[in-house]
Design a protein around this motif. Structure first.
Motif, PDB file in Angstrom:
ATOM      1  N   MET A   1    -109.962 -11.719  61.104  1.00  0.00           N
ATOM      2  CA  MET A   1    -110.390 -10.458  61.691  1.00  0.00           C
ATOM      3  C   MET A   1    -109.613  -9.309  61.041  1.00  0.00           C
ATOM      4  SD  MET A   1    -108.447 -10.537  65.432  1.00  0.00           S
ATOM      5  CE  MET A   1    -108.656  -8.797  65.758  1.00  0.00           C
ATOM      6  N   LYS A   2    -110.164  -8.105  61.192  1.00  0.00           N
ATOM      7  CA  LYS A   2    -109.504  -6.909  60.650  1.00  0.00           C
ATOM      8  C   LYS A   2    -109.089  -6.029  61.818  1.00  0.00           C
ATOM      9  CE  LYS A   2    -111.159  -7.761  56.354  1.00  0.00           C
ATOM     10  NZ  LYS A   2    -110.296  -8.306  55.304  1.00  0.00           N
TER      11      LYS A   2
ATOM     12  N   HIS B   1    -105.539  -7.579  57.578  1.00  0.00           N
ATOM     13  CA  HIS B   1    -106.320  -8.797  57.766  1.00  0.00           C
ATOM     14  C   HIS B   1    -105.463  -9.807  58.525  1.00  0.00           C
ATOM     15  CE1 HIS B   1    -109.119 -12.066  56.945  1.00  0.00           C
ATOM     16  NE2 HIS B   1    -108.027 -12.810  56.830  1.00  0.00           N
ATOM     17  N   VAL B   2    -106.049 -10.424  59.514  1.00  0.00           N
ATOM     18  CA  VAL B   2    -105.318 -11.465  60.235  1.00  0.00           C
ATOM     19  C   VAL B   2    -106.227 -12.673  60.421  1.00  0.00           C
ATOM     20  CG1 VAL B   2    -105.805 -10.321  62.454  1.00  0.00           C
ATOM     21  CG2 VAL B   2    -104.030 -12.045  62.339  1.00  0.00           C
TER      22      VAL B   2
ATOM     23  N   GLU C   1    -112.028 -16.762  53.209  1.00  0.00           N
ATOM     24  CA  GLU C   1    -110.909 -16.285  54.020  1.00  0.00           C
ATOM     25  C   GLU C   1    -109.883 -17.396  54.254  1.00  0.00           C
ATOM     26  OE1 GLU C   1    -111.817 -14.142  57.729  1.00  0.00           O
ATOM     27  OE2 GLU C   1    -110.169 -15.283  58.604  1.00  0.00           O
TER      28      GLU C   1
ATOM     29  N   LYS D   1    -115.082 -19.617  57.388  1.00  0.00           N
ATOM     30  CA  LYS D   1    -115.289 -18.714  56.240  1.00  0.00           C
ATOM     31  C   LYS D   1    -114.431 -19.275  55.108  1.00  0.00           C
ATOM     32  CE  LYS D   1    -115.863 -14.530  59.024  1.00  0.00           C
ATOM     33  NZ  LYS D   1    -115.228 -13.241  59.356  1.00  0.00           N
TER      34      LYS D   1
END
Lengths: 436, 271
Positions: free
Chosen positions: B1-2, B11-12, A254, A251
């Motif tokens: 991921m959340k 968020h991580v 991100e 992503k």
């Protein structure tokens, strides 16, 4: 707001992106004329392919000499990253194809370079990407053209060849309300003339062939990621926010945030399209950048003199430059270009199209060719060359009249340019007299 | 991921691979005003080489919601809650700058949670000039500019980048200028429990320090390394922003140390 370095732009132009390498201490940026790079080990190769570390794999994707140019251009524009390409057009195509897919839509200024207009109007349409052309400083027209599937607002900071300055703060205000990035072709406004990112651009494209190179010796382009667009908040760019299958589901937003777009272009477009810049061209363009700011001062000074001189010539029917009050975008030009809005000017001569032809054919110092931004003065009749594929209506929208002569003012002695033009104007005068 | 921690979405980043808690975990903690992207070029290697990776954005930073922690002690508590929410019992904990202070507090609260402790470009105390905090309150971007001028070493100031074509200063500026920098700096300025916390650390440790560090001068980092009897790596030609400006060198140092700790754990559990 963009900033990539705390050095003065003159210093960045000479140094950014390179410190003398340790093996030989080469002061000039070395030309890494190689296709590929030896890996330390299989694990090292694997980690490079998986973006676990930075570095070079294959010169289609990245090259050390080209990377210096990229980092220098990103520094000069205040961007988070840059990707150099084979030409300005490949930089544009790369940008469009990275952000748009079949079924998407672009809102573009109508006053743009002829080949860009053709790319948008025909080539991208064939790929299922539609473009609506608007008068870019018309707020209502711009807002009205935005659709649910629109992916960007595109314009040139100074339109080619109509010389309309795009009102970037206003365009950004409208685009950002709709979650859209503003992509600006700033070829006519090389770094230093305008703070393009601070003014409202999210992505900048240059044909580096022009003022950046400055010597008409190498073709190249660049896409600069402004790093100032929130691709996730926009909600329109799954290409950057959702897993990208060909890269282990990466992503980009991100993982890379402010340089997500630049990383995506590197990973996808350079791999798939392969419109890479050669290291030799990168070296030539770096030589140009070193004196960019000095050259621009002379370009601007000569342009101001030429505008004034042309206005005083009786064979000249009209003159257009963004610094002139008669240019419809003069107010925003003064705001965005405090030292002068570039070294392109247009004018018309007596005798219409035939007069213009006689003018160009009589020049001895200035060159009649399809390029701009050379240190030498260049002239062209866009109606019969760069913009000849446009329809009559598209020509009018692009700000082109039959008699328009486009001049890229060089840095020769101003008296010599004026003498050459005076000769051309006498030829136009003779044509006009023969018509009456 | 959340995931939800204390009622707020966190968020991580997991290094580009789904987090597997049955693998050895490496927890990466970012510094003041930064986020998980500081570790972009280290987390991917660990995730693709047999580790479970967690690089959270602290509350109120970048992609994490909630209010930012107002003390280092709070951030240590948040980390303990975060690990509980993830179901992780122990991890190699890597902290850059302020992140290391939070790691020290985690170590104090939950000593068994640390398989090892690694400090990167840091010290036991990070005093901050009050004028910088005031500047950050008025204009985070201006404060970020001041910090980035000090934070990056010579090569990055000259526009050299470990990742071709990228400009780390602009990237750092965008992240720091949009995060609660003033709160973070105040946390650092107020924190005085670092030396005591260092004294309580029992996990194996390493310090990766920068020769050109102007934010946490190397002298202070060397003192902790001595105190902890930590493995020491000094990267002489870089500044405070080590994970970003010397990503490969930091990765090499991290993986050598973490792999050696894992080897020791493996050896002692099989004997």
């Amino acid at each position: 707001m963009g900033r990539s370095s705390y050095y003065h732009p003159d210093t960045m132009a000479l140094h950014s992106g390179y410190v003398p390498e340790s093996d030989h201490g080469s002061r000039a940026v070395p030309i890494y004329q190689t296709t590929s790079y030896v890996f330390d080990s299989v694990d090292d190769a694997s980690s490079l392919f998986n973006v676990e570390q930075g570095g070079h794999i294959y010169s289609r994707i990245s090259n050390p000499t080209v990377a210096v140019l990229e980092q220098r251009l990103a520094a000069l524009e205040g961007g988070s990253g840059a990707i150099c390409t084979a030409s300005g057009m490949s930089a544009l195509f790369t940008t469009f194809i990275t952000l748009c897919s079949a079924g998407d839509h672009i809102v573009s200024s109508g006053q743009i370079y002829g080949s860009t207009a053709t790319l948008l109007r025909h080539t991208l349409k064939r790929l299922g990407i539609e473009t609506t052309f608007v008068s870019i400083n018309d707020q209502g027209a711009l807002e009205g053209a935005i659709r649910a599937n629109t992916k960007m607002v595109f314009c040139e900071s100074i339109g080619n060849p109509g010389l309309e300055v795009a009102n970037l703060p206003q365009i950004n205000s409208i685009a950002s309300q709709h979650g859209l990035p503003v992509v600006v072709d700033a070829t006519f406004a090389p770094p230093g003339l305008c703070n393009t990112i601070e003014s409202g651009a999210n992505v900048i494209v240059h044909s580096a062939t022009k003022w950046i190179g400055g010597h008409g010796a190498a073709v190249g382009g660049v896409v600069i990621d402004g790093g100032n667009f929130d691709w996730e908040a926009s909600g329109r760019f799954p290409e950057l926010t959702e897993p990208y299958e060909p890269f282990h589901g990466i992503k980009f937003w991100e993982e890379f945030g402010p340089n997500a777009l630049a990383m995506k272009i590197r990973a996808e477009s350079m791999r798939d399209i392969g419109a890479c810049m050669s290291p030799n061209n990168a070296f030539l363009l770096l030589q140009g950048i070193e004196t960019l700011n000095m050259r621009m001062k002379q370009h601007i000074a000569n342009t101001k003199d030429m505008v004034q001189w042309l206005q005083s010539q009786e064979q000249v029917t009209w003159v257009n430059h963004p610094d002139l009050p008669s240019n419809p975008s003069n107010a925003i030009a003064r705001e965005l270009f405090p030292n002068g809005a570039g070294s392109m000017l247009c004018f018309g001569v007596v005798g219409g199209r035939a007069g213009g032809g006689a003018f160009i054919d009589s020049l001895k110092l200035a060159s009649n060719l399809a390029n701009v931004g050379d240190s030498r003065t260049l002239v062209l009749h866009p109606g019969s060359t760069t913009h000849s594929r446009l329809t009559h209506d598209a020509m009018v929208a692009a700000g082109i009249s039959e008699d328009l002569i486009r001049v890229s003012v060089g840095i020769e002695g101003i008296k010599d340019i004026q003498a050459d033009f005076a000769n051309g104007l006498r030829a136009a005068q003779r044509v006009a007299e023969s018509q009456s | 991921m959340k995931l939800m921690v204390n009622g707020y979405e966190a968020h991580v980043a997991t290094g580009g691979k789904k987090f597997e808690k049955n693998l050895p975990t490496v927890l990466f903690l970012h510094g003041s005003g930064l986020d998980h992207r500081s570790w972009a070029l280290q987390t991917r290697w660990f995730a693709y080489n047999g580790f479970g990776v967690l690089a959270p954005d602290f509350p109120g930073h970048s992609l994490s919601k909630g209010a930012p922690c107002v003390t280092i002690e709070d951030s240590g508590k948040w980390l303990a809650d975060f690990l509980d929410a993830m179901g992780v019992r122990e991890a190699h904990v890597v902290g850059h700058s302020q992140g290391f202070l939070s790691a020290l507090e985690l170590s104090k609260l939950k000593p068994t949670a640390l398989k090892s402790l690694i400090g990167v470009g840091t010290a036991a105390a990070i005093p901050v000039n009050p004028m910088l905090i005031e500047t950050a309150e008025r204009s985070p971007m201006k404060a970020a500019d001041l910090m980035l001028q000090w934070g990056f070493g010579h090569q990055t100031q000259m526009g050299v980048s470990a990742t071709p074509g990228m400009q780390p200063i602009a990237i750092g500026r965008q992240i720091m200028g949009n995060n609660p920098l003033a709160v973070d700096l105040q946390c650092c300025a107020d924190y005085c429990g670092g030396v005591d916390a260092v004294g309580l650390v029992t996990a194996p440790s390493a310090m990766i320090l920068a020769g050109q560090d102007k934010m946490t001068p190397i002298k202070a980092g060397l003192a902790i390394a001595d105190h902890l009897q930590a493995k020491l790596v000094v990267l002489r030609n870089y500044g405070h922003m080590l994970p970003i400006e010397a990503p490969k060198q930091v990765l090499v140092a991290l993986r050598e140390f973490i792999l050696s700790v894992e080897k020791q754990i493996g050896a002692s559990s099989s004997s």
